[in-house]
Scaffold this active site. Structure first.
Site, mmCIF file in Angstrom:
data_model
loop_
_atom_site.group_PDB
_atom_site.id
_atom_site.type_symbol
_atom_site.label_atom_id
_atom_site.label_comp_id
_atom_site.label_asym_id
_atom_site.label_seq_id
_atom_site.Cartn_x
_atom_site.Cartn_y
_atom_site.Cartn_z
ATOM 1 N N LYS A 129 21.189 14.844 21.460
ATOM 2 C CA LYS A 129 21.069 13.387 21.536
ATOM 3 C C LYS A 129 22.261 12.778 22.288
ATOM 4 C CE LYS A 129 23.482 11.434 17.656
ATOM 5 N NZ LYS A 129 23.701 10.549 16.599
ATOM 6 N N LYS B 135 28.064 18.095 11.388
ATOM 7 C CA LYS B 135 29.458 17.709 11.612
ATOM 8 C C LYS B 135 30.474 18.535 10.824
ATOM 9 C CE LYS B 135 28.833 13.190 13.502
ATOM 10 N NZ LYS B 135 29.069 11.769 13.490
ATOM 11 N N LYS C 270 27.920 8.752 21.120
ATOM 12 C CA LYS C 270 29.212 8.122 21.428
ATOM 13 C C LYS C 270 30.323 9.149 21.480
ATOM 14 C CE LYS C 270 28.574 4.110 18.573
ATOM 15 N NZ LYS C 270 28.289 4.584 17.245
#
Ligand code: TYM
Length: 326
Positions: free
Chosen positions: A192, A111, A195
């Site tokens: 993956k 991230k 969200k």
């Protein structure tokens, strides 16, 4: 009785990956363990975003927990930010965690990659997660594969603290189901299902319409072969659909391969879509009953009362061990 705890972030409507990786495991084990499930809203602000309503999402997530089958008689349900002791213990744990450990976390590396500006919270996020777990003497933490490293850090921090100050924390174990370890994105099955994914076609959310869900599954990326066979490396798209089908039907991979040995991908995808839609339609029906009901407020009030007492007792013990003035 052993204690089980997990949390999910309210950063958006939760995905089929969250459901299979964490919620279904909680439900499966809620009779076996003393269970705690919360909304990890403090974690949701580590990456600043403007496009979500924290308050609404939090309520919606609680309604989804209930709609999915988290039984409020068997689970203590609460909101992380309402319990001030989590963040308080997190500070103490931060002072027993090394920068090197945190900077090596996969999620942090991913991230923060290529970004000049990210918050300190993104780095220290796993310590808050350790605090969530350790403050309740948790034994078992059901999570998807992506969170395993964070639970391992919680173990390391707990062991370090225990060695330094004497036995204080229970050493938690991650609980990762063989099926739901990682549900992958439908468009890019090497990533993956997340969200925060930019391409919505790759992600099934628990509040998507049945039509949307069907379309996403029918359009899911597959290979040019036509055999319904599990092979994660060579056939990641089909293997992901097999995994989804497996976790919702409880069937074994061999059984699924046998069931679809004469079918093409279109027929298999239709069966997967039917199964997912059936399960999600049931959840949505119950969700509508819960979302505007007072039951949510009652459950959260009880959850907060109970967890605040537990968390305070643990934090007091920690402070005594360190020698804070009290
Ligand atoms: P979060 O909100 O990213 O994800 C919630 C749970 O869903 C699992 N998960 C998946 N499982 C299978 N396939 C996927 N594609 C998939 N995507 C997500 C995650 O592994 C997780 O179990 N840091 C946590 C929240 C948290 C927490 C905790 C969890 C805060 N404190 C203490 C356990 C214990 C998180 O961001 O989860």
């Amino acid at each position: 009785m052993k204690r089980m705890l997990t949390g999910l972030q309210p950063t958006g409507v939760i995905t089929l990956g969250n459901y299979i990786g964490a919620i279904k495991q909680m439900i499966k084990n809620q009779d076996k363990y003393e269970s705690y499930i919360f909304v990890a809203d403090l974690h949701a602000i580590t990456v600043p975003k403007e496009d979500f309503n924290l308050k609404e999402n939090t309520r919606s997530l609680i309604a989804l927990y209930l709609a999915c089958g988290i039984d409020p008689k068997k689970n203590t349900i609460f909101v992380q930010s309402q319990n001030e002791y989590h963040a308080n213990l997190s500070w103490v744990l931060e002072c027993n965690t090394y920068f090197g450990e945190l900077s090596r976390m996969h999620q942090f590396k991913e991230k923060s990659k290529g970004k000049e500006n990210f918050t300190a919270g993104l780095l220290t996020y796993p310590v808050l997660m350790a605090s969530d777990i350790l403050i309740y003497d948790t034994d078992i933490v059901p999570v998807g594969m992506d969170q395993k490293q964070h639970v391992e850090l919680a173990r390391d921090v707990a062991e370090r603290f225990n060695n330094k100050f004497g036995k204080t924390f229970v050493i938690p174990e991650p609980l990762i189901s063989d099926v739901g370890t990682k549900i992958m994105d439908l468009v890019d099955p090497t990533k993956k299902m997340s969200k925060s994914s930019e391409n919505q076609n790759g992600v099934i959310r628990l509040l998507d319409s049945s039509d949307e869900i069907r379309k996403k599954i029918i359009k899911a990326t597959t290979d040019s072969d036509s055999k319904v066979k599990f092979d994660k490396d060579k056939k990641p798209g089909i293997s992901n659909l097999i995994n989804i089908y497996k976790s919702l039907t409880g069937k074994e991979i061999e059984e699924i391969e046998e069931e679809f040995k004469d079918s093409n991908y279109g027929q298999f995808k239709k069966a997967v879509a039917d199964t997912v839609v059936k399960e999600i339609e049931e959840i949505q029906k119950r969700y509508k009953e819960y979302i505007d009901s007072d039951i949510i407020d009652i459950i959260l009030e009880e959850g907060l009362k109970k967890t605040r007492l537990m968390a305070k007792a643990k934090l007091d013990a920690v402070k005594r061990k360190i020698g804070f003035y009290n």
